[in-house]
Design an enzyme around this catalytic site. Structure first.
Site, mmCIF file in Angstrom:
data_model
loop_
_atom_site.group_PDB
_atom_site.id
_atom_site.type_symbol
_atom_site.label_atom_id
_atom_site.label_comp_id
_atom_site.label_asym_id
_atom_site.label_seq_id
_atom_site.Cartn_x
_atom_site.Cartn_y
_atom_site.Cartn_z
ATOM 1 N N HIS A 12 0.818 -1.217 0.000
ATOM 2 C CA HIS A 12 0.000 0.000 0.000
ATOM 3 C C HIS A 12 0.851 1.267 0.000
ATOM 4 O O HIS A 12 0.427 2.302 0.510
ATOM 5 C CB HIS A 12 -0.996 -0.025 1.176
ATOM 6 C CG HIS A 12 -0.338 -0.030 2.538
ATOM 7 N ND1 HIS A 12 -0.832 -0.750 3.601
ATOM 8 C CD2 HIS A 12 0.760 0.622 3.018
ATOM 9 C CE1 HIS A 12 -0.067 -0.542 4.664
ATOM 10 N NE2 HIS A 12 0.902 0.287 4.335
ATOM 11 N N HIS A 59 -1.091 5.302 9.562
ATOM 12 C CA HIS A 59 0.312 5.712 9.655
ATOM 13 C C HIS A 59 0.438 7.077 10.342
ATOM 14 O O HIS A 59 1.073 7.999 9.827
ATOM 15 C CB HIS A 59 0.939 5.773 8.269
ATOM 16 C CG HIS A 59 0.865 4.495 7.486
ATOM 17 N ND1 HIS A 59 -0.282 4.042 6.882
ATOM 18 C CD2 HIS A 59 1.818 3.563 7.213
ATOM 19 C CE1 HIS A 59 -0.039 2.891 6.269
ATOM 20 N NE2 HIS A 59 1.217 2.574 6.455
ATOM 21 N N HIS A 193 10.325 -3.872 3.941
ATOM 22 C CA HIS A 193 10.857 -2.513 3.927
ATOM 23 C C HIS A 193 11.153 -2.042 5.334
ATOM 24 O O HIS A 193 10.554 -2.500 6.299
ATOM 25 C CB HIS A 193 9.961 -1.511 3.190
ATOM 26 C CG HIS A 193 8.570 -1.265 3.729
ATOM 27 N ND1 HIS A 193 7.596 -2.229 3.804
ATOM 28 C CD2 HIS A 193 7.982 -0.127 4.173
ATOM 29 C CE1 HIS A 193 6.462 -1.687 4.263
ATOM 30 N NE2 HIS A 193 6.673 -0.414 4.508
ATOM 31 N N GLU A 240 4.339 -5.067 8.662
ATOM 32 C CA GLU A 240 2.951 -4.854 8.214
ATOM 33 C C GLU A 240 2.353 -6.128 7.614
ATOM 34 O O GLU A 240 1.131 -6.268 7.551
ATOM 35 C CB GLU A 240 2.897 -3.777 7.119
ATOM 36 C CG GLU A 240 3.139 -2.367 7.603
ATOM 37 C CD GLU A 240 3.101 -1.352 6.459
ATOM 38 O OE1 GLU A 240 2.997 -0.164 6.757
ATOM 39 O OE2 GLU A 240 3.182 -1.732 5.266
HETATM 40 C C1 DHB Z 1 6.477 3.329 2.266
HETATM 41 C C2 DHB Z 1 5.843 2.107 2.442
HETATM 42 C C3 DHB Z 1 4.727 1.981 3.268
HETATM 43 O O1 DHB Z 1 4.080 0.811 3.524
HETATM 44 C C4 DHB Z 1 4.239 3.077 3.907
HETATM 45 O O2 DHB Z 1 3.122 2.939 4.621
HETATM 46 C C5 DHB Z 1 4.864 4.309 3.762
HETATM 47 C C6 DHB Z 1 5.983 4.434 2.934
HETATM 48 C C7 DHB Z 1 7.645 3.504 1.361
HETATM 49 O O3 DHB Z 1 8.266 2.525 0.962
HETATM 50 O O4 DHB Z 1 7.937 4.636 0.995
HETATM 51 FE FE FE Z 2 2.524 1.162 5.326
#
Ligand code: DHB
Ligand code: FE
Length: 279
Positions: A12, A59, A193, A240
């Site tokens: 997302h 977030h 990530h 997540e």
């Molecule tokens: C990114 C990924 C995410 O899941 C998020 O909520 C905010 C930023 C990213 O990789 O930039």
């Molecule tokens: Fe996210």
């Protein structure tokens, strides 16, 4: 009774929405990512769902760090896309599947879950982006939504096992809801990530690719991992992925992996998608 017509999992990442806002989806950077979603979008059109259950995390946009629910459920008739600091995006509001939401809340409490129940709340990129990826940019969304928020932002986050249990309650709620709604379940977030700290920029391509098959065919392996395993394997924000377990547990033990796609990096994230049907 309402029925589950499929489950999808998807990243997302907010910059996906920005790419769509700016018309960048055909650029060399973004085209391979968006091309991979065409099959998912076609599947969704053919599946004709009435309701999308979207499992995502906020977030710091609708809940800030001063009050973070472990699980929250929306019971509103309407959800607005929240302004994340760059102004309101030009996407339609989301109509809520309020009756199904209340039924789900009832089932959760009966099953000894204690969710925060939200009558009025906005939704951030965690819900917006998956909807855009599978439904495009319509004048009005073709489905009502049932939003479920899972805390993946501030420790302690819920355990993978607890997310799995919630998915079973979700299934029981849908299958006991008087109506003929066709329901698709969307687990969002990930894949690997980490946006902060010494490992900022961390992506684990091998684990991501294993996840896309494993979530379909060997999900017990991911249900049984610890939260620390998630952080270690997928990064602090890659944790997540526990939210996909809610979707997966609502499906049959045996599923068919109909579509999958992986592209890395999208922003700083390993981006992935699956479409699952009950076998
Ligand atoms: C990114 C990924 C995410 O899941 C998020 O909520 C905010 C930023 C990213 O990789 O930039
Ligand atoms: Fe996210």
């Amino acid at each position: 009774m309402a029925q589950i017509i499929g489950g999808v999992g998807t990243s997302h990442v907010p910059s996906i929405g920005v790419a769509l806002d700016k018309g960048l989806d055909g650029t060399p950077d973004w085209k391979p990512f968006f091309d991979g979603y065409e099959a998912g979008k076609a599947w969704m059109r053919a599946a004709r769902p009435d309701v999308a259950v979207v499992i995502f995390n906020d977030h710091g946009n609708s809940f800030f760090l001063d009050r973070v629910p472990t699980f929250a459920v929306g019971v509103a008739d309407r959800y607005r896309p929240v302004d994340e600091g760059w102004g309101r995006r030009a996407i339609p509001d989301f109509e809520g599947a309020a009756e199904l939401s209340w039924h789900f809340v009832d089932k959760l409490v009966e099953s000894h879950f204690d969710p925060l129940v939200c009558r009025e709340i906005d939704v951030d990129h965690g819900l917006q982006v998956p909807m855009e990826l599978f439904f495009g940019r319509p004048e009005a969304w073709p489905v009502k939504v049932l939003p479920i928020w899972v805390n993946t932002i501030q420790y302690p986050i819920p355990t993978p096992q607890r997310c799995w249990e919630m998915g079973k309650v979700l299934r029981a709620a849908i299958e006991s809801f008087p109506g003929d709604e066709r329901v698709v379940i969307m687990g969002t977030g990930g894949l690997s990530h980490q946006l902060q700290g010494r490992r900022a920029g961390f992506i684990n391509r091998e684990a991501d690719l294993a996840w896309l098959d494993g979530i379909a065919n060997d999900p017990g392996r991911y249900r049984d991992m610890s939260r620390e395993d998630y952080v270690e394997t997928f990064g602090s924000e890659g944790a997540e992925l526990i939210m996909w377990l809610v979707m997966r547990a609502a499906m049959n033990p045996e599923v068919k992996l109909v579509h999958k796609h992986y592209h890395a990096p999208a922003s700083m994230t390993g981006a992935g998608m699956v479409v699952l049907e009950n076998a």
